[in-house]
Design an enzyme around this catalytic site. Sequence first.
Site, PDB file in Angstrom:
ATOM      1  N   ARG A  42       0.709  14.691  13.469  1.00 52.99           N
ATOM      2  CA  ARG A  42       1.205  14.430  12.109  1.00 52.99           C
ATOM      3  C   ARG A  42       1.176  15.659  11.196  1.00 52.99           C
ATOM      4  O   ARG A  42       0.439  15.708  10.217  1.00 52.99           O
ATOM      5  CB  ARG A  42       0.428  13.277  11.472  1.00 52.99           C
ATOM      6  CG  ARG A  42       0.588  11.997  12.242  1.00 52.99           C
ATOM      7  CD  ARG A  42      -0.128  10.846  11.588  1.00 52.99           C
ATOM      8  NE  ARG A  42       0.650  10.240  10.521  1.00 52.99           N
ATOM      9  CZ  ARG A  42       0.241   9.171   9.855  1.00 52.99           C
ATOM     10  NH1 ARG A  42      -0.915   8.630  10.114  1.00 52.99           N
ATOM     11  NH2 ARG A  42       0.989   8.649   8.905  1.00 52.99           N
TER      12      ARG A  42
ATOM     13  N   CYS B  68      -4.701  13.139  13.439  1.00 55.19           N
ATOM     14  CA  CYS B  68      -5.358  11.856  13.164  1.00 55.19           C
ATOM     15  C   CYS B  68      -5.229  11.007  14.412  1.00 55.19           C
ATOM     16  O   CYS B  68      -4.651  11.437  15.408  1.00 55.19           O
ATOM     17  CB  CYS B  68      -4.776  11.171  11.946  1.00 55.19           C
ATOM     18  SG  CYS B  68      -3.201  10.417  12.228  1.00 55.19           S
TER      19      CYS B  68
ATOM     20  N   ARG C 298      -4.534  10.783   4.915  1.00 51.20           N
ATOM     21  CA  ARG C 298      -3.584  11.898   4.903  1.00 51.20           C
ATOM     22  C   ARG C 298      -2.489  11.716   3.856  1.00 51.20           C
ATOM     23  O   ARG C 298      -1.866  12.684   3.419  1.00 51.20           O
ATOM     24  CB  ARG C 298      -3.016  12.168   6.286  1.00 51.20           C
ATOM     25  CG  ARG C 298      -2.233  11.088   6.892  1.00 51.20           C
ATOM     26  CD  ARG C 298      -1.797  11.425   8.290  1.00 51.20           C
ATOM     27  NE  ARG C 298      -1.206  12.752   8.442  1.00 51.20           N
ATOM     28  CZ  ARG C 298      -0.035  13.116   7.970  1.00 51.20           C
ATOM     29  NH1 ARG C 298       0.682  12.270   7.275  1.00 51.20           N
ATOM     30  NH2 ARG C 298       0.431  14.328   8.190  1.00 51.20           N
TER      31      ARG C 298
ATOM     32  N   ARG D 185      -8.677  -0.491   4.702  1.00 49.83           N
ATOM     33  CA  ARG D 185      -7.737   0.486   4.155  1.00 49.83           C
ATOM     34  C   ARG D 185      -6.398  -0.170   3.829  1.00 49.83           C
ATOM     35  O   ARG D 185      -5.700   0.290   2.929  1.00 49.83           O
ATOM     36  CB  ARG D 185      -7.486   1.616   5.163  1.00 49.83           C
ATOM     37  CG  ARG D 185      -8.648   2.573   5.336  1.00 49.83           C
ATOM     38  CD  ARG D 185      -8.234   3.714   6.240  1.00 49.83           C
ATOM     39  NE  ARG D 185      -6.897   4.161   5.884  1.00 49.83           N
ATOM     40  CZ  ARG D 185      -6.000   4.629   6.735  1.00 49.83           C
ATOM     41  NH1 ARG D 185      -6.275   4.736   8.006  1.00 49.83           N
ATOM     42  NH2 ARG D 185      -4.815   5.007   6.307  1.00 49.83           N
TER      43      ARG D 185
ATOM     44  N   LYS E 295       0.834  -1.211   0.000  1.00 49.64           N
ATOM     45  CA  LYS E 295       0.000   0.000   0.000  1.00 49.64           C
ATOM     46  C   LYS E 295       0.870   1.263   0.000  1.00 49.64           C
ATOM     47  O   LYS E 295       0.645   2.178  -0.787  1.00 49.64           O
ATOM     48  CB  LYS E 295      -0.905  -0.013   1.242  1.00 49.64           C
ATOM     49  CG  LYS E 295      -1.588   1.306   1.517  1.00 49.64           C
ATOM     50  CD  LYS E 295      -2.518   1.232   2.698  1.00 49.64           C
ATOM     51  CE  LYS E 295      -1.892   1.514   4.032  1.00 49.64           C
ATOM     52  NZ  LYS E 295      -1.523   2.929   4.279  1.00 49.64           N
ATOM     53  N   ASN E 296       1.859   1.286   0.893  1.00 55.13           N
ATOM     54  CA  ASN E 296       2.627   2.522   1.060  1.00 55.13           C
ATOM     55  C   ASN E 296       3.633   2.774  -0.060  1.00 55.13           C
ATOM     56  O   ASN E 296       4.253   3.836  -0.108  1.00 55.13           O
ATOM     57  CB  ASN E 296       3.323   2.540   2.425  1.00 55.13           C
ATOM     58  CG  ASN E 296       2.326   2.792   3.544  1.00 55.13           C
ATOM     59  OD1 ASN E 296       1.154   3.092   3.292  1.00 55.13           O
ATOM     60  ND2 ASN E 296       2.783   2.661   4.784  1.00 55.13           N
TER      61      ASN E 296
ATOM     62  N   ASP F 136       4.550   0.591  12.264  1.00 56.45           N
ATOM     63  CA  ASP F 136       3.338  -0.037  11.725  1.00 56.45           C
ATOM     64  C   ASP F 136       3.179  -1.495  12.163  1.00 56.45           C
ATOM     65  O   ASP F 136       2.176  -2.135  11.828  1.00 56.45           O
ATOM     66  CB  ASP F 136       3.329   0.054  10.187  1.00 56.45           C
ATOM     67  CG  ASP F 136       2.974   1.451   9.688  1.00 56.45           C
ATOM     68  OD1 ASP F 136       2.596   2.295  10.518  1.00 56.45           O
ATOM     69  OD2 ASP F 136       3.084   1.699   8.473  1.00 56.45           O
TER      70      ASP F 136
HETATM   71  C1  UD1 Z   1       4.399   6.863   6.648  1.00 51.80           C
HETATM   72  C2  UD1 Z   1       3.499   5.674   6.432  1.00 51.80           C
HETATM   73  C3  UD1 Z   1       2.897   5.197   7.749  1.00 51.80           C
HETATM   74  C4  UD1 Z   1       4.012   4.954   8.773  1.00 51.80           C
HETATM   75  C5  UD1 Z   1       4.942   6.152   8.876  1.00 51.80           C
HETATM   76  C6  UD1 Z   1       6.162   5.868   9.742  1.00 51.80           C
HETATM   77  C7  UD1 Z   1       2.690   6.089   4.185  1.00 51.80           C
HETATM   78  C8  UD1 Z   1       1.534   6.424   3.310  1.00 51.80           C
HETATM   79  N1  UD1 Z   1       2.449   6.056   5.506  1.00 51.80           N
HETATM   80  O1  UD1 Z   1       3.568   7.909   7.178  1.00 51.80           O
HETATM   81  O2  UD1 Z   1       2.173   4.006   7.507  1.00 51.80           O
HETATM   82  O3  UD1 Z   1       3.440   4.706  10.037  1.00 51.80           O
HETATM   83  O4  UD1 Z   1       5.425   6.531   7.579  1.00 51.80           O
HETATM   84  O5  UD1 Z   1       6.865   4.781   9.270  1.00 51.80           O
HETATM   85  O6  UD1 Z   1       3.770   5.809   3.706  1.00 51.80           O
HETATM   86  N2  UD1 Z   1       6.598  14.631  10.977  1.00 51.80           N
HETATM   87  C9  UD1 Z   1       6.701  15.972  11.276  1.00 51.80           C
HETATM   88  N3  UD1 Z   1       6.611  16.876  10.246  1.00 51.80           N
HETATM   89  C10 UD1 Z   1       6.434  16.492   8.951  1.00 51.80           C
HETATM   90  C11 UD1 Z   1       6.335  15.123   8.653  1.00 51.80           C
HETATM   91  C12 UD1 Z   1       6.429  14.210   9.686  1.00 51.80           C
HETATM   92  O7  UD1 Z   1       6.862  16.351  12.431  1.00 51.80           O
HETATM   93  O8  UD1 Z   1       6.354  17.359   8.068  1.00 51.80           O
HETATM   94  C13 UD1 Z   1       6.689  13.625  12.075  1.00 51.80           C
HETATM   95  C14 UD1 Z   1       5.400  12.826  12.267  1.00 51.80           C
HETATM   96  O9  UD1 Z   1       4.463  13.517  13.065  1.00 51.80           O
HETATM   97  C15 UD1 Z   1       5.932  11.567  12.920  1.00 51.80           C
HETATM   98  C16 UD1 Z   1       7.297  11.385  12.246  1.00 51.80           C
HETATM   99  O10 UD1 Z   1       7.625  12.642  11.699  1.00 51.80           O
HETATM  100  O11 UD1 Z   1       6.093  11.754  14.298  1.00 51.80           O
HETATM  101  C17 UD1 Z   1       7.341  10.349  11.153  1.00 51.80           C
HETATM  102  O12 UD1 Z   1       6.233  10.529  10.296  1.00 51.80           O
HETATM  103  P1  UD1 Z   1       6.292  10.237   8.736  1.00 51.80           P
HETATM  104  O13 UD1 Z   1       7.450   9.352   8.406  1.00 51.80           O
HETATM  105  O14 UD1 Z   1       6.177  11.518   8.001  1.00 51.80           O
HETATM  106  O15 UD1 Z   1       4.946   9.426   8.514  1.00 51.80           O
HETATM  107  P2  UD1 Z   1       4.113   9.417   7.204  1.00 51.80           P
HETATM  108  O16 UD1 Z   1       5.019   9.625   6.048  1.00 51.80           O
HETATM  109  O17 UD1 Z   1       2.924  10.280   7.348  1.00 51.80           O
END
Ligand code: UD1
Length: 416
Positions: A121, A116, A92, A396, A22-23, A304
């Site tokens: 996030r 969320c 998201r 999902r 999925k990701n 995850d």
């Molecule tokens: C992706 C995965 C999700 C997984 C996560 C961590 C997808 C679609 N989803 O989510 O399943 O749980 O990686 O492996 O690929 N953060 C900030 N600012 C930002 C971006 C992130 O502070 O601009 C923080 C987030 O709040 C979190 C951390 O960074 O605490 C990691 O998040 P991130 O790797 O960005 O998660 P996603 O990419 O949303």
Amino acid sequence: MDKVIITGGKRLKGEVEISGAKNSALPIIASSILSTEECILKNVPLLKDIQTIQRLLECMGARIQRDGYTLNVNAKDLKSCEAPYELVKTMRASVLVLGPLVARFGEARVSLPGGCAIGTRPINLHIAGLQRMGAEVEIKHGYVEVRAKRLKGAKIYFDISTVTGTENLMMAAVLAEGVTVLGNAACEPEVVDLANFLIKRGARIQGAGTDTIIIEGVSKIRGDSYEVMPDRIEAGTYLVCGAITGGDVTVSRCIPSHLDAVLMKLGAAGIKTEVSSDSVRVIADNGISAVDVRTMPYPGFPTDMQAQIMALMAVSRGLSVITETVFENRYIHVPELRRMGANIKLQGNDAIVEGVKKLSGAPVMATDLRASASLVVAGLVAEGKTEIQRIYHLDRGYERLEEKLSRLGADIVRVS
Ligand code: UD1
């Protein structure tokens, strides 16, 4: 509303095939925006989140056709550069269209995702990166509006390792003028899968899979065909299902090296695994020992898989400490697991799990995909019936979950 009913206590046995990731599929589909040519994407899983990104691209004007597991995406006649709140609030990862839209059209208007179930996030790092590349950014009416004539290559360092942030900026940099360096980039296999697809289409990217990715911008990239890699989280979840039921389960069509951290923890818990080139067999005939687990960005233990391993530790021999370091609020499964008889205490980022002999089935629900998966894992071993509500979260991220588990011998049904 549909629910899943599991009658626990069946030992799982047999083979389960893993679907496409999925990701990986989500950013790969979003990346089709970067070109006027058609992309033919294979091994795209049949999941709600994939339908959501498909709808998003379609409402921007893309033409998409699905034939089984193959998706043909043509973004030639994209008319709108907007990702509306209605879609972003349900997923998201919709924010993944931001980088490709700005790169190809010089503008994008994307709803801010908001909080969320598992934390706040934010997408501040995505936005800061685009600003470093020369984009003008405004936050208006709950939307982020980005404009740039042509993005310029830049050195960008991420304060926190972010998976979709790395993917978004990598896609943006593909068509930028000059060289972009992403420092402290996410090393997740999904980032590599996306990079491989972009490279196949003519992008110049080096270092994906390490913490420094270098992208040399080109003026255009082609469409092409690509096969999405297998889903490592789905694979890990079925390994844990095999383990908790004392089963003998072969998880096939997966990439075992993506599961190293999970396999190491299963080994430490006394569960035997046999690894071949594209499958892992889990043989659990000796109970489960308690192990400590700390979630980390790849190659660390995946956040995850945290909820699923917690369900396993809930019936282990001993005390385990599970530490969540990636998200600040990813313990929403804990009260539900407790309702099934688990002994879990929360102390800040730590969950202290004291294994119990038996869990007991109960009506439960969760407001997050992996939290719901942990309730399925627990239900497989609990005495009596576990009724899992709000299963749209499972839909999902897990394709044909009941069918796959039933084939392994689980007593699981979906009822309306
Ligand atoms: C992706 C995965 C999700 C997984 C996560 C961590 C997808 C679609 N989803 O989510 O399943 O749980 O990686 O492996 O690929 N953060 C900030 N600012 C930002 C971006 C992130 O502070 O601009 C923080 C987030 O709040 C979190 C951390 O960074 O605490 C990691 O998040 P991130 O790797 O960005 O998660 P996603 O990419 O949303």
